[in-house]
Enzyme design. Structure first.
Site, PDB file in Angstrom:
ATOM      1  N   ASP A 118      -0.892  -8.921   0.122  1.00 37.92           N
ATOM      2  CA  ASP A 118      -1.795 -10.065  -0.009  1.00 37.92           C
ATOM      3  C   ASP A 118      -2.836  -9.995   1.104  1.00 37.92           C
ATOM      4  O   ASP A 118      -2.479  -9.893   2.282  1.00 37.92           O
ATOM      5  CB  ASP A 118      -0.990 -11.362   0.115  1.00 37.92           C
ATOM      6  CG  ASP A 118      -1.795 -12.585  -0.319  1.00 37.92           C
ATOM      7  OD1 ASP A 118      -3.008 -12.630  -0.047  1.00 37.92           O
ATOM      8  OD2 ASP A 118      -1.201 -13.494  -0.924  1.00 37.92           O
ATOM      9  N   THR A 192       1.201   2.231  -7.757  1.00 38.22           N
ATOM     10  CA  THR A 192       1.834   0.940  -8.029  1.00 38.22           C
ATOM     11  C   THR A 192       1.189   0.347  -9.281  1.00 38.22           C
ATOM     12  O   THR A 192       0.194   0.857  -9.788  1.00 38.22           O
ATOM     13  CB  THR A 192       1.636  -0.033  -6.857  1.00 38.22           C
ATOM     14  OG1 THR A 192       0.277  -0.502  -6.858  1.00 38.22           O
ATOM     15  CG2 THR A 192       1.947   0.638  -5.522  1.00 38.22           C
ATOM     16  N   TYR A 194      -0.489  -2.482  -9.444  1.00 35.43           N
ATOM     17  CA  TYR A 194      -1.833  -2.923  -9.074  1.00 35.43           C
ATOM     18  C   TYR A 194      -2.779  -1.745  -8.933  1.00 35.43           C
ATOM     19  O   TYR A 194      -3.947  -1.812  -9.324  1.00 35.43           O
ATOM     20  CB  TYR A 194      -1.787  -3.696  -7.751  1.00 35.43           C
ATOM     21  CG  TYR A 194      -1.260  -5.101  -7.882  1.00 35.43           C
ATOM     22  CD1 TYR A 194      -1.838  -6.008  -8.772  1.00 35.43           C
ATOM     23  CD2 TYR A 194      -0.198  -5.540  -7.102  1.00 35.43           C
ATOM     24  CE1 TYR A 194      -1.356  -7.301  -8.888  1.00 35.43           C
ATOM     25  CE2 TYR A 194       0.288  -6.833  -7.211  1.00 35.43           C
ATOM     26  CZ  TYR A 194      -0.296  -7.711  -8.102  1.00 35.43           C
ATOM     27  OH  TYR A 194       0.179  -8.990  -8.214  1.00 35.43           O
TER      28      TYR A 194
END
Length: 214
Positions: A118, A192, A194
């Site tokens: 994040d 990944t 993402y």
């Protein structure tokens, strides 16, 4: 990013204590007991749905891995696959990253993976970024001498912050790439969820590998 609730995840986690630990209080220095073989131990902090860590464990049976995640839904998705795969070199951990020095002993981890963390873009949230000095201090404690950090992100602002933070903390950079998928590491790169999503849109993936100085 928080995932949608998975009503079945909590029950699955409770049913498989041999594969996952929830907020362990006395495991520091004892993680090798969770694996059939004592091997180098590597940790992914924030494993999401688990694509990276599952592939990493399958491709590297000579290494033990811990997938650490706070979200029950995400852990449920990883655990569901691990129940089927039964990878002997993979354990799951549900805990908060702020507690690393309570979860691991000094020098217990050989490599740390920070994948698409994040970005916490607001200045008042700087200390929540996983490359902030308060986190780097913990990494320095739990990583073995010359233990390495690998960091990937699609967020340019977070990457620039991370470069400065790591440099100011005194880490030495082993690799820095502004477009990982067009670098010498691309051939062996494990993506990944993402990463696949953003790279398909043409977004460059930023990467750094660094270690603490002796």
């Amino acid at each position: 990013m928080r995932l949608r609730n998975k009503p079945w995840a909590a029950a699955l986690i409770q049913a498989h204590p041999e594969l996952i630990m929830v907020n362990p209080s006395q495991m520091a220095g004892k993680w090798q007991q969770r694996f059939p073989k004592k091997q180098p131990l590597e940790l992914e902090l924030g494993s999401g749905k688990g694509k990276f860590i599952l592939e990493k464990a399958q491709q590297n049976p000579q290494t033990n891995f811990i997938a650490m995640e706070i979200q029950t839904a995400a852990l449920g998705m990883i655990l569901k696959q691990q129940v089927e795969l039964q990878l002997p070199n993979l354990q799951l951990l549900q805990a908060n990253g702020r507690e690393l020095v309570n979860l691991f002993s000094p020098n217990e981890i050989q490599k740390l993976y920070l994948n698409f963390s994040d970005p916490w873009p607001k200045t008042r949230h700087t200390k929540r970024r996983l490359t902030a000095p308060n986190f780097l201090e913990q990494y320095q404690t739990i990583l073995s001498p010359q233990g390495e950090i690998e960091f990937k992100t699609d967020n340019q602002g977070l990457f620039e912050y991370s470069l400065c933070s790591c440099n100011n903390f005194g880490l030495e950079f082993d690799d820095v790439f502004l477009n990982l998928h067009h670098s010498e590491r691309a051939a062996n790169n494990i993506t990944t969820e993402y990463e696949d999503k953003f790279s398909k849109k043409g977004q460059p993936i930023y990467f750094l590998a660094a270690h603490f100085k002796d």
